[in-house]
Design an enzyme around this catalytic site. Structure first.
Site, PDB file in Angstrom:
ATOM      1  N   HIS A 209       0.832  -1.204   0.000  1.00  0.00           N
ATOM      2  CA  HIS A 209       0.000   0.000   0.000  1.00  0.00           C
ATOM      3  C   HIS A 209       0.869   1.258   0.000  1.00  0.00           C
ATOM      4  O   HIS A 209       0.670   2.169  -0.809  1.00  0.00           O
ATOM      5  CB  HIS A 209      -0.906  -0.029   1.238  1.00  0.00           C
ATOM      6  CG  HIS A 209      -1.703   1.210   1.463  1.00  0.00           C
ATOM      7  ND1 HIS A 209      -3.052   1.277   1.209  1.00  0.00           N
ATOM      8  CD2 HIS A 209      -1.360   2.432   1.949  1.00  0.00           C
ATOM      9  CE1 HIS A 209      -3.509   2.488   1.518  1.00  0.00           C
ATOM     10  NE2 HIS A 209      -2.490   3.199   1.969  1.00  0.00           N
ATOM     11  N   GLU A 210       1.844   1.313   0.912  1.00  0.00           N
ATOM     12  CA  GLU A 210       2.677   2.516   1.013  1.00  0.00           C
ATOM     13  C   GLU A 210       3.508   2.724  -0.250  1.00  0.00           C
ATOM     14  O   GLU A 210       3.696   3.860  -0.696  1.00  0.00           O
ATOM     15  CB  GLU A 210       3.578   2.419   2.239  1.00  0.00           C
ATOM     16  CG  GLU A 210       2.852   2.330   3.571  1.00  0.00           C
ATOM     17  CD  GLU A 210       1.862   3.461   3.805  1.00  0.00           C
ATOM     18  OE1 GLU A 210       2.058   4.555   3.256  1.00  0.00           O
ATOM     19  OE2 GLU A 210       0.885   3.240   4.543  1.00  0.00           O
ATOM     20  N   HIS A 213       1.733   4.692  -2.806  1.00  0.00           N
ATOM     21  CA  HIS A 213       1.844   6.139  -2.651  1.00  0.00           C
ATOM     22  C   HIS A 213       3.172   6.635  -3.221  1.00  0.00           C
ATOM     23  O   HIS A 213       3.219   7.655  -3.916  1.00  0.00           O
ATOM     24  CB  HIS A 213       1.765   6.527  -1.177  1.00  0.00           C
ATOM     25  CG  HIS A 213       0.412   6.337  -0.568  1.00  0.00           C
ATOM     26  ND1 HIS A 213      -0.725   6.916  -1.076  1.00  0.00           N
ATOM     27  CD2 HIS A 213       0.023   5.644   0.546  1.00  0.00           C
ATOM     28  CE1 HIS A 213      -1.759   6.589  -0.321  1.00  0.00           C
ATOM     29  NE2 HIS A 213      -1.335   5.803   0.656  1.00  0.00           N
TER      30      HIS A 213
END
Length: 301
Positions: A209-210, A213
């Site tokens: 997920h990170e 980003h």
């Protein structure tokens, strides 16, 4: 601290113990207002396929020219940062398992991760990572260029989050001095690595997920609204509430008035807040966005 970064949060960390309990729902408090103007204008240009001028015109052009079959290999460095009494919680096989989780998640989207190094640090302050300690840690540990993904796995990550990361921006702009982008990278609670202590979030998907980003993606619920641009990507359904758990039946519909198959919230998308077992992938346009923004901001820096 970089002035033009967005720290994207995932989850609420509860008290530590022999086994970490699953985070409770929370409001992230992070939105696109924290991003640089250049980044926001670039993703708006890609979203609407419009020419706003200068580097933003280049962004739109890159988005149109993105080769769906192109491959990106991201040099990656893992930093394991533990408190003295938590060192034993992170075993030697966890970094390799985390790398496998990253590569398995991103392989269908033409992105792979080449692990250059794993550093191991015992530091009670850095393992928490309050603002000043976090910057000091990154200045001393960060490796590579703006193309290099640095993931900091901290046993006691501060801020009540499972992770936070920086969005790409034009801050590097061809500069090779790493002090310019010292804060670039992702902070991840080390207990979310595969076989970690964070029940429900210990399959390595927080780092997935990170990293989304870091590659330029916003949350699927960006803006917490059924109107507006959302995450600036057309094939992710509008979502006014972040997801807790994996609510498949009945399907979660925070924007039920959307047309057709866009009614159901994207609970299986890596950029929502679902549990690790619920995640299955990205969309085609998220793939395109990651490739375009990597080429715009990171490739060549």
């Amino acid at each position: 601290m970089l002035a033009c970064v967005l720290f994207a949060s995932l989850g609420l960390l509860t008290a530590a113990g022999a086994t970490e309990s699953r985070p409770k729902p929370f409001d992230c408090g992070t939105d696109a207002s924290h991003a640089s103007d250049d980044f926001l204008q670039s993703i708006a240009a890609m979203h609407k396929n419009k020419n706003y001028g200068s580097s933003v015109a280049r962004a739109a052009s890159i988005a149109r020219e993105t080769d769906n079959n192109s491959q990106i290999t991201v040099d990656t460095v893992f930093h394991i940062v533990a408190k003295e009494d938590k060192k034993a919680d992170i075993t030697n096989d966890m970094p390799a398992a985390q790398l496998d989780a990253l590569n398995e998640a991103y392989k269908p989207y033409g992105i792979s991760f080449n692990l250059l190094n794993v550093t191991w640090t015992t530091n009670n302050d850095w393992a928490v990572g309050e603002e000043n300690d976090d910057l000091e840690m990154k200045k001393l540990l960060r490796q590579g260029t703006y193309q290099t993904l640095n993931l900091y796995f901290q046993t006691d990550l501060s801020g009540g989050v499972l992770g936070r990361c920086t969005l790409p921006s034009d801050i590097a702009n061809g500069k090779s001095n790493p002090s310019v982008y010292a804060s670039d990278g992702c902070n991840v609670n080390a207990n979310t690595m595969p076989n970690g202590l964070m029940d429900g979030f210990n399959k390595g998907k927080t780092a997935v997920h990170e990293t989304g980003h870091w590659l330029g993606l916003l949350h699927t619920f960006e803006g917490y609204s059924c109107d507006g641009p959302g995450d600036y990507i057309d094939d992710t359904p509008m979502e006014s509430q972040s997801t807790d758990g994996c609510p498949e039946s009945p399907p979660k519909q925070s924007c039920p008035n959307q047309p057709g198959d866009m009614k159901d919230d994207p609970i299986h998308n890596y950029m929502d807040y679902s549990t690790d077992a619920c995640y299955t992938g990205f969309t085609q346009k998220q793939h395109d966005r990651m490739h375009a923004l990597y080429n715009l901001y990171r490739d060549g820096n």
